[in-house]
Scaffold this motif. Sequence first.
Motif, mmCIF file in Angstrom:
data_model
loop_
_atom_site.group_PDB
_atom_site.id
_atom_site.type_symbol
_atom_site.label_atom_id
_atom_site.label_comp_id
_atom_site.label_asym_id
_atom_site.label_seq_id
_atom_site.Cartn_x
_atom_site.Cartn_y
_atom_site.Cartn_z
ATOM 1 N N THR A 37 0.821 -1.202 0.000
ATOM 2 C CA THR A 37 0.000 0.000 0.000
ATOM 3 C C THR A 37 0.861 1.261 0.000
ATOM 4 O O THR A 37 0.566 2.222 -0.712
ATOM 5 N N CYS A 38 1.926 1.241 0.777
ATOM 6 C CA CYS A 38 2.781 2.433 0.883
ATOM 7 C C CYS A 38 3.514 2.745 -0.423
ATOM 8 O O CYS A 38 3.764 3.918 -0.703
ATOM 9 N N LYS A 40 2.257 2.531 -3.246
ATOM 10 C CA LYS A 40 1.260 3.181 -4.106
ATOM 11 C C LYS A 40 0.782 4.505 -3.524
ATOM 12 O O LYS A 40 0.630 5.488 -4.232
ATOM 13 N N GLU A 41 0.524 4.513 -2.222
ATOM 14 C CA GLU A 41 -0.126 5.661 -1.598
ATOM 15 C C GLU A 41 0.746 6.430 -0.607
ATOM 16 O O GLU A 41 0.365 7.500 -0.157
ATOM 17 N N GLY A 42 1.874 5.856 -0.205
ATOM 18 C CA GLY A 42 2.762 6.528 0.734
ATOM 19 C C GLY A 42 2.482 6.228 2.193
ATOM 20 O O GLY A 42 3.336 6.427 3.047
ATOM 21 N N TYR A 43 1.290 5.762 2.500
ATOM 22 C CA TYR A 43 0.920 5.445 3.886
ATOM 23 C C TYR A 43 -0.316 4.557 3.863
ATOM 24 O O TYR A 43 -0.936 4.329 2.817
ATOM 25 N N ILE A 44 -0.679 4.062 5.033
ATOM 26 C CA ILE A 44 -1.896 3.272 5.203
ATOM 27 C C ILE A 44 -2.418 3.553 6.612
ATOM 28 O O ILE A 44 -1.656 3.956 7.483
ATOM 29 N N ARG A 45 -3.687 3.369 6.824
ATOM 30 C CA ARG A 45 -4.303 3.510 8.151
ATOM 31 C C ARG A 45 -4.682 2.119 8.667
ATOM 32 O O ARG A 45 -4.864 1.186 7.889
ATOM 33 N N GLN A 48 -7.875 0.577 7.179
ATOM 34 C CA GLN A 48 -7.634 0.161 5.794
ATOM 35 C C GLN A 48 -6.831 -1.151 5.779
ATOM 36 O O GLN A 48 -7.145 -2.073 5.021
ATOM 37 N N LYS A 52 -7.995 -4.866 4.291
ATOM 38 C CA LYS A 52 -7.218 -5.570 3.266
ATOM 39 C C LYS A 52 -6.813 -6.973 3.711
ATOM 40 O O LYS A 52 -6.684 -7.870 2.884
ATOM 41 N N GLN A 82 3.525 4.524 8.278
ATOM 42 C CA GLN A 82 4.530 4.645 7.227
ATOM 43 C C GLN A 82 5.684 3.716 7.557
ATOM 44 O O GLN A 82 5.880 3.336 8.712
#
Length: 164
Positions: A37-38, A40-45, A48, A52, A82
Amino acid sequence: MKKNKEFHTVRGYQMLSSENKKLTSSMEDYLEMIYRTCIKEGYIRVNQLARKLNVRPSSATKIVQKLSELQLIIYQRYGIIQLTQEGKTIGEFLLKRHDIIQRFLKILGIEETLLKETELIEHDVSSRTLQAIDLFNSFIDQNPDIKKQYEDFRATKQKQSEKS
């Protein structure tokens, strides 16, 4: 009777290999998903991540906290997750390992249970075996005629099996 020290149970081999590992299989799965995920998006919560991986947010939070303690991720409660540099390095390896095993199983013709089989194998494969599988994958990619021969052979055997 002489005792053979080369053989162990599956759990025995897992225990032997776990002596050098600081991550459990579950932690590896989390770190791999965080990495996926990071990139693609730089971070995740946490929510989320939990979605997944099909787990409860509370379960995800526990593993995230452990990964944070190991300094593989940067996480503040209710904030974003991150990767640290070491987390990125390990995450990249975990994703590469996953992809190598998955490619190998695809070559073998595994389709319906591909993800499940990949997940079951990837956590216990040695680095030496992984390198051999990667080399084999490359060999098959560079020799499509051999891949075709194997696929034809497999199809023939499946037809024979269905007739039996």
